[in-house]
Design a protein around this motif. Structure first.
Motif, mmCIF file in Angstrom:
data_model
loop_
_atom_site.group_PDB
_atom_site.id
_atom_site.type_symbol
_atom_site.label_atom_id
_atom_site.label_comp_id
_atom_site.label_asym_id
_atom_site.label_seq_id
_atom_site.Cartn_x
_atom_site.Cartn_y
_atom_site.Cartn_z
ATOM 1 N N LEU A 72 15.546 -4.232 -4.086
ATOM 2 C CA LEU A 72 16.211 -4.688 -2.830
ATOM 3 C C LEU A 72 15.254 -5.839 -2.395
ATOM 4 O O LEU A 72 15.800 -6.937 -1.754
ATOM 5 N N LEU A 73 14.110 -5.484 -2.509
ATOM 6 C CA LEU A 73 12.809 -6.701 -1.811
ATOM 7 C C LEU A 73 12.975 -8.047 -2.821
ATOM 8 O O LEU A 73 12.947 -9.116 -2.388
ATOM 9 N N ALA A 74 13.177 -7.730 -4.110
ATOM 10 C CA ALA A 74 13.371 -8.927 -5.008
ATOM 11 C C ALA A 74 14.569 -9.662 -4.538
ATOM 12 O O ALA A 74 14.513 -10.956 -4.518
ATOM 13 N N GLY A 75 15.922 -9.074 -4.228
ATOM 14 C CA GLY A 75 16.929 -9.868 -3.420
ATOM 15 C C GLY A 75 16.499 -10.580 -2.313
ATOM 16 O O GLY A 75 16.772 -11.801 -2.138
ATOM 17 N N LEU B 134 13.024 2.543 3.007
ATOM 18 C CA LEU B 134 13.524 2.219 1.880
ATOM 19 C C LEU B 134 13.015 3.347 0.556
ATOM 20 O O LEU B 134 13.853 3.867 0.119
ATOM 21 N N ILE B 135 11.716 3.425 0.813
ATOM 22 C CA ILE B 135 11.079 4.168 -0.109
ATOM 23 C C ILE B 135 11.450 5.769 0.031
ATOM 24 O O ILE B 135 11.861 6.656 -0.932
ATOM 25 N N SER B 136 11.594 6.278 1.226
ATOM 26 C CA SER B 136 11.906 7.643 1.440
ATOM 27 C C SER B 136 13.461 7.981 1.348
ATOM 28 O O SER B 136 13.664 8.958 0.981
ATOM 29 N N HIS B 137 14.289 6.983 1.518
ATOM 30 C CA HIS B 137 15.830 7.192 1.324
ATOM 31 C C HIS B 137 16.420 6.985 -0.010
ATOM 32 O O HIS B 137 17.270 7.346 -0.458
ATOM 33 N N PHE C 4 4.951 -7.169 10.723
ATOM 34 C CA PHE C 4 5.386 -6.001 11.540
ATOM 35 C C PHE C 4 6.709 -5.583 11.355
ATOM 36 O O PHE C 4 7.133 -4.223 11.278
ATOM 37 N N ALA C 5 7.592 -6.378 10.992
ATOM 38 C CA ALA C 5 8.963 -6.001 10.800
ATOM 39 C C ALA C 5 9.399 -5.280 9.686
ATOM 40 O O ALA C 5 10.276 -4.453 9.531
ATOM 41 N N MET C 6 8.592 -5.866 8.544
ATOM 42 C CA MET C 6 8.911 -5.159 7.250
ATOM 43 C C MET C 6 8.355 -3.857 6.818
ATOM 44 O O MET C 6 9.007 -3.019 6.125
ATOM 45 N N ILE C 7 7.288 -3.334 7.743
ATOM 46 C CA ILE C 7 6.785 -2.026 7.385
ATOM 47 C C ILE C 7 7.702 -1.024 7.402
ATOM 48 O O ILE C 7 7.893 -0.148 6.578
ATOM 49 N N PRO C 8 8.408 -0.945 8.795
ATOM 50 C CA PRO C 8 9.428 0.383 8.822
ATOM 51 C C PRO C 8 10.724 0.301 7.754
ATOM 52 O O PRO C 8 11.016 1.119 7.155
ATOM 53 N N ILE C 9 10.917 -1.184 7.493
ATOM 54 C CA ILE C 9 11.976 -1.464 6.449
ATOM 55 C C ILE C 9 11.619 -0.697 5.160
ATOM 56 O O ILE C 9 12.389 0.075 4.434
ATOM 57 N N GLU C 10 10.274 -0.965 4.735
ATOM 58 C CA GLU C 10 9.915 -0.632 3.448
ATOM 59 C C GLU C 10 9.511 0.829 3.488
ATOM 60 O O GLU C 10 9.894 1.295 2.422
ATOM 61 N N THR C 11 8.887 1.353 4.405
ATOM 62 C CA THR C 11 8.928 2.936 4.261
ATOM 63 C C THR C 11 10.395 3.790 4.500
ATOM 64 O O THR C 11 10.227 4.725 3.753
ATOM 65 N N GLY D 216 0.739 -1.406 -0.020
ATOM 66 C CA GLY D 216 -0.045 0.215 0.058
ATOM 67 C C GLY D 216 0.882 1.084 0.087
ATOM 68 O O GLY D 216 0.113 2.318 -0.493
ATOM 69 N N PHE D 217 2.022 1.151 0.639
ATOM 70 C CA PHE D 217 2.867 2.265 0.411
ATOM 71 C C PHE D 217 3.321 2.797 -0.964
ATOM 72 O O PHE D 217 3.990 3.738 -1.143
ATOM 73 N N TRP D 218 3.340 1.689 -1.733
ATOM 74 C CA TRP D 218 3.762 2.301 -3.131
ATOM 75 C C TRP D 218 2.567 2.702 -3.897
ATOM 76 O O TRP D 218 2.789 3.386 -4.997
#
Length: 405
Positions: A176-179, A164-167, A155-162, A35-37
């Motif tokens: 990176l998620l594909a890897g 990554l998107i912002s940085h 739970f763990a991936m939400i802050p990681i994904e947001t 949803g963040f995408w």
């Protein structure tokens, strides 16, 4: 020369739980943040929300349609082979999602390819192996552990994904998620059974016999109906909640916190559901979950929208989020046995994904049409009441079969 590693002497419950948990942590964790995408992709590409929502709706539908076939292959030839194919396809789908510049190709990558990949890398395939290595009295607990692992991934991936998107930007984040998705491939070897599928498991059935038996059984039909509602509710909320909150003036930190809370309390909810499924009738547990969801959604849209109300809603709905998964699959195993569990679980999940398709697509369609998500919220409430009532008459006892001559 056979390049594949030799099969283990026997699979232990602990090994399957650890490897299976890590697999669903990755597969479910990655998808929970899609949803963040929505906004960065539709903004850069100049698409509507319905375009993005339709691709994710197709993803859920493709996941559901491919699920029974992935289950058949896993039951017949071994789950580990299906998991390797699923992990590889997942990575390719994420790359396609990143590079697609046309709605059609975006739907093929983010929708069809990732959907098919998820059918071979999530619960149904893992539950098939667990159903064969875990004793019947502990299946509900084991399914709860695996579901809790998927919840931890969310739970763990939400802050990681947001982050990554912002940085680094939304495209590089998808690469990176594909890897990360490729890590499913080596983990699949940890659930490699000594003999494929249901060999050596009690009463033997053909695929056709198993399907005729299940689809002719009223309780299986009712479980599918309930799972349809589950898919509608959770995928609509998971994909559209960030945009819903932004539309009401709440920042990205609120939606990030909400999805993190959903993932966090989903851990406790799914594990608790697995434990309670060993002690209580699962039909009553499922009815309570669906009824409480309807109440939670009604309270959320009726009360003033504030960060606090969002966090309370996320906590409650998170506890109920995937808590339907362990008892639903445990009932299927309890009724029909473990021989065709991945396949039958795949068909139940197909119903879930039809609901997911409608939930995510109608969310985008009705928003673009009316400028509001209100109609879909009310649909989610009404469906929750329907699922609550549908699960009450489910019979949990093993089905009676005539002995072969």
């Amino acid at each position: 020369m056979n390049a594949a590693p030799p099969p283990p002497a026997a699979l232990s419950v602990q090994q399957v739980l650890v490897c299976g948990a890590l697999i669903v942590t990755l597969s479910m964790g990655i998808r929970h943040g899609f949803g963040f995408w929505l906004q960065p992709i539709v903004t850069e590409r100049g698409w509507t929300r319905e375009t993005f929502a339709f691709a994710l709706a197709v993803q859920n539908l493709a996941w559901g349609i491919a699920g029974p076939f992935a289950g058949m292959l896993a039951d017949r030839f071994g789950a580990w082979k299906v998991l390797i194919a699923g992990g590889t396809a997942y990575a390719l789908g994420l790359v396609a999602m990143a590079v697609a510049s046309h709605p059609g190709t975006f739907t093929l990558g983010a929708g069809v390819l990732i959907g098919i990949a998820q059918s071979g890398a999530t619960y149904a395939v893992i539950y098939g192996v667990l159903g064969r290595v875990v004793s019947p009295e502990k299946r509900s607990w084991a399914f709860g552990v695996a579901a809790a692992a998927g919840s931890f991934g969310q739970f763990a991936m939400i802050p990681i994904e947001t982050w990554l998107i912002s940085h680094i930007g939304w495209q590089q984040a998808l690469f990176l998620l594909a890897g990360a998705a490729l890590l499913i491939v080596p983990l699949a070897l940890g659930v490699r059974e000594r003999q494929a599928g249901g060999a050596g498991i009690g009463h033997q059935q053909s695929i056709g016999q198993a399907l005729r038996e299940a689809f002719g059984y009223r309780s299986f039909q009712l479980l599918m109906l309930g799972y349809f509602v589950c898919g509608f509710q959770v995928v609509f909320i998971g994909v559209h909640l960030p945009s819903y909150l932004k539309d009401h003036g709440l920042g990205i930190e609120v939606s990030t916190g909400a999805l993190m809370l959903i993932g966090l309390f989903n851990i406790f909810g799914t594990y608790s559901a697995g434990l309670l499924g060993q002690r209580w009738p699962k039909r009553y547990l499922l009815s309570a979950i669906y009824g409480l969801r309807a109440v939670a959604i009604l309270a959320f849209i009726s009360l003033p929208l504030t960060p606090l109300s969002v966090y309370v809603f996320a906590t409650v709905i998170g506890f109920l989020w995937l808590s339907t998964v362990p008892p639903t699959n445990a009932v299927v195993a309890q009724i029909f046995g473990a021989q065709h569990l991945s396949m039958l679980g795949g068909f139940v999940f197909l119903s879930h994904q039809v609901g997911s398709f409608l939930g995510v697509w109608l969310g985008g369609k009705l928003y673009d049409t009316t400028g509001s998500y209100d109609v879909v919220w009310w649909l989610a409430i009404a469906l929750g009441v329907m699922a609550m009532l549908a699960n009450l008459p489910v019979r949990e006892t093993p089905i009676l079969r005539a002995r072969a001559a």
